[in-house]
Design an enzyme around this catalytic site. Sequence first.
Site, PDB file in Angstrom:
ATOM      1  CB  CYS A 112       8.868 -42.990 -23.300  1.00 59.68           C
ATOM      2  SG  CYS A 112       8.011 -41.731 -24.134  1.00 59.68           S
ATOM      3  CG  HIS A 254      11.195 -41.262 -20.475  1.00 63.20           C
ATOM      4  ND1 HIS A 254      11.574 -40.530 -21.651  1.00 63.20           N
ATOM      5  CD2 HIS A 254      10.023 -41.218 -20.350  1.00 63.20           C
ATOM      6  CE1 HIS A 254      10.576 -40.116 -22.418  1.00 63.20           C
ATOM      7  NE2 HIS A 254       9.502 -40.362 -21.593  1.00 63.20           N
ATOM      8  CG  ASN A 284       8.658 -37.107 -23.140  1.00 62.23           C
ATOM      9  OD1 ASN A 284       9.377 -37.959 -24.012  1.00 62.23           O
ATOM     10  ND2 ASN A 284       7.692 -37.605 -22.708  1.00 62.23           N
TER      11      ASN A 284
HETATM   12  N1  COA Z   1      -1.222 -25.216 -21.389  1.00 62.64           N
HETATM   13  C1  COA Z   1      -2.368 -24.734 -20.455  1.00 62.64           C
HETATM   14  N2  COA Z   1      -3.076 -25.795 -19.812  1.00 62.64           N
HETATM   15  C2  COA Z   1      -2.932 -27.175 -20.130  1.00 62.64           C
HETATM   16  C3  COA Z   1      -1.898 -27.643 -20.930  1.00 62.64           C
HETATM   17  C4  COA Z   1      -1.012 -26.512 -21.458  1.00 62.64           C
HETATM   18  N3  COA Z   1      -0.183 -26.994 -22.320  1.00 62.64           N
HETATM   19  N4  COA Z   1      -2.162 -29.025 -21.014  1.00 62.64           N
HETATM   20  C5  COA Z   1      -3.323 -29.126 -20.299  1.00 62.64           C
HETATM   21  N5  COA Z   1      -3.656 -28.130 -19.808  1.00 62.64           N
HETATM   22  C6  COA Z   1      -4.731 -28.094 -19.053  1.00 62.64           C
HETATM   23  C7  COA Z   1      -5.929 -29.329 -19.271  1.00 62.64           C
HETATM   24  O1  COA Z   1      -6.466 -29.037 -20.462  1.00 62.64           O
HETATM   25  C8  COA Z   1      -6.513 -29.181 -17.936  1.00 62.64           C
HETATM   26  O2  COA Z   1      -7.702 -28.458 -18.150  1.00 62.64           O
HETATM   27  P1  COA Z   1      -9.065 -28.416 -17.570  1.00 62.64           P
HETATM   28  O3  COA Z   1      -8.930 -28.588 -15.923  1.00 62.64           O
HETATM   29  O4  COA Z   1      -9.754 -27.239 -17.937  1.00 62.64           O
HETATM   30  O5  COA Z   1      -9.337 -29.737 -18.141  1.00 62.64           O
HETATM   31  C9  COA Z   1      -5.627 -28.646 -17.083  1.00 62.64           C
HETATM   32  O6  COA Z   1      -4.456 -28.164 -17.632  1.00 62.64           O
HETATM   33  C10 COA Z   1      -5.048 -29.859 -16.173  1.00 62.64           C
HETATM   34  O7  COA Z   1      -4.816 -30.892 -16.802  1.00 62.64           O
HETATM   35  P2  COA Z   1      -4.083 -31.956 -15.932  1.00 62.64           P
HETATM   36  O8  COA Z   1      -3.914 -33.000 -17.132  1.00 62.64           O
HETATM   37  O9  COA Z   1      -4.568 -32.156 -14.714  1.00 62.64           O
HETATM   38  O10 COA Z   1      -2.539 -31.220 -15.858  1.00 62.64           O
HETATM   39  P3  COA Z   1      -1.332 -32.046 -15.222  1.00 62.64           P
HETATM   40  O11 COA Z   1      -0.920 -31.196 -14.123  1.00 62.64           O
HETATM   41  O12 COA Z   1      -1.429 -33.433 -14.807  1.00 62.64           O
HETATM   42  O13 COA Z   1      -0.172 -31.606 -16.351  1.00 62.64           O
HETATM   43  C11 COA Z   1       0.653 -33.106 -18.189  1.00 62.64           C
HETATM   44  C12 COA Z   1      -0.438 -32.435 -17.453  1.00 62.64           C
HETATM   45  C13 COA Z   1       0.157 -33.826 -19.330  1.00 62.64           C
HETATM   46  C14 COA Z   1       1.880 -32.080 -18.168  1.00 62.64           C
HETATM   47  C15 COA Z   1       1.163 -34.166 -17.017  1.00 62.64           C
HETATM   48  O14 COA Z   1      -0.150 -34.960 -16.936  1.00 62.64           O
HETATM   49  C16 COA Z   1       2.144 -35.225 -17.561  1.00 62.64           C
HETATM   50  O15 COA Z   1       3.283 -34.773 -17.732  1.00 62.64           O
HETATM   51  N6  COA Z   1       1.950 -36.517 -17.421  1.00 62.64           N
HETATM   52  C17 COA Z   1       2.845 -37.464 -17.937  1.00 62.64           C
HETATM   53  C18 COA Z   1       3.174 -37.064 -19.428  1.00 62.64           C
HETATM   54  C19 COA Z   1       4.222 -37.869 -20.023  1.00 62.64           C
HETATM   55  O16 COA Z   1       5.202 -38.043 -19.066  1.00 62.64           O
HETATM   56  N7  COA Z   1       4.108 -38.858 -20.952  1.00 62.64           N
HETATM   57  C20 COA Z   1       5.063 -39.529 -21.434  1.00 62.64           C
HETATM   58  C21 COA Z   1       5.332 -40.607 -20.657  1.00 62.64           C
HETATM   59  S1  COA Z   1       6.268 -41.678 -21.177  1.00 62.64           S
END
Ligand code: COA
Length: 333
Positions: A112, A254, A284
């Site tokens: 990214c 980003h 993204n």
């Molecule tokens: N729909 C429903 N539930 C989802 C889900 C979706 N699309 N994606 C993940 N979950 C669930 C997980 O499985 C987890 O369930 P569990 O508690 O039963 O294990 C729960 O939601 C919480 O997951 P968590 O990872 O703590 O959520 P979060 O608030 O951190 O959001 C992301 C997840 C991926 C959206 C977030 O961590 C994020 O945006 N991270 C950065 C991603 C990014 O920018 N990547 C590129 C960087 S260059």
Amino acid sequence: MGPTAVVTGVGGALPPRVVTNHELAQRLDTSDEWIRTRTGIRQRHVVEAGTSTGDLATEAGSRAMKQAGLDSVDLVVVATTTPDRLCPATAPTVASRMGLVGASAFDVSAVCSGFVYALQTATTAIAAGTAESAVVIGAESFSTLLDPEDRSTVAIFGDGAGALALRAGDRSEDGAVLDFDTGSDGSLRDLITVPGGGAEQRASGRPPAIGDTYFRMEGQPVFKHAVRQMSETSLKVLGTSGWAVEEVDWFVGHQANMRILRAVAGRLGIDSDRAVSNIERVGNTAAASIPLALSDSAAEGRLGRGDRVLLAAFGGGATWGAATLTWPELPPL
Ligand code: COA
């Protein structure tokens, strides 16, 4: 000070197929509400069979060159995580398709952060006098890398491309690309990875385990590192350029997650109305996200001549980077 790169054109490309959160919720255990509130995304564009990264890159690059009124350039750099083939790079094919046989052409791989790295590479070449003009493209068919059953990545990523056309010019000109800060920490490589399919796995003599050729991400640590590194790299490049935060007209981060963008803007003290965002519509798009956000903002008439623009990214590697530039007056397309 010697020459630098000056922006002369911008272009974007999105595959026509739109996948809404509601459509995803029909086949995965997720909901529009979860995706919107956790990421700010409502929909993303995805490639269909027959279209790939090179097609999107060619479209975006051609648009940037058309706006710049350029028939030829010396250098084509494509930032991508999803090259058309493992070998050769995507850029030479894109250059040929753009009618640029003979131009230097190679890919940059920094996930990214790739576009910031690619822009730095092209700007450095122009400043050194080894290129007079360049097209820098960020392009992804990220959907092709995802495990279709993984709701945590399918909900976030989308496909697209964006590009800037550059020529040699002066730092005082509108459109000048000014300064960069880039960095990496390879100890974080497992946070964002495709573990199988590369030399490491092949040299081990073991076939890739099931699922190892899909993209994997540890969302929570990535979130925290992204906020910290995008903020720090932004402050470093602002220091190099001698810009106060209040002097930044547009923060183009980003488009990882709306919450990451808000957190970075908040840490920097940039109002949300100066933080560009198109993540709601495109998700993204990894290396394509910054140039696509620039292209969309330019098309909406938000970026004005002489505006001070701050770019910042965080990506797999881990890598990060930021850049400062001013916006040029561009002819309408
Ligand atoms: N729909 C429903 N539930 C989802 C889900 C979706 N699309 N994606 C993940 N979950 C669930 C997980 O499985 C987890 O369930 P569990 O508690 O039963 O294990 C729960 O939601 C919480 O997951 P968590 O990872 O703590 O959520 P979060 O608030 O951190 O959001 C992301 C997840 C991926 C959206 C977030 O961590 C994020 O945006 N991270 C950065 C991603 C990014 O920018 N990547 C590129 C960087 S260059």
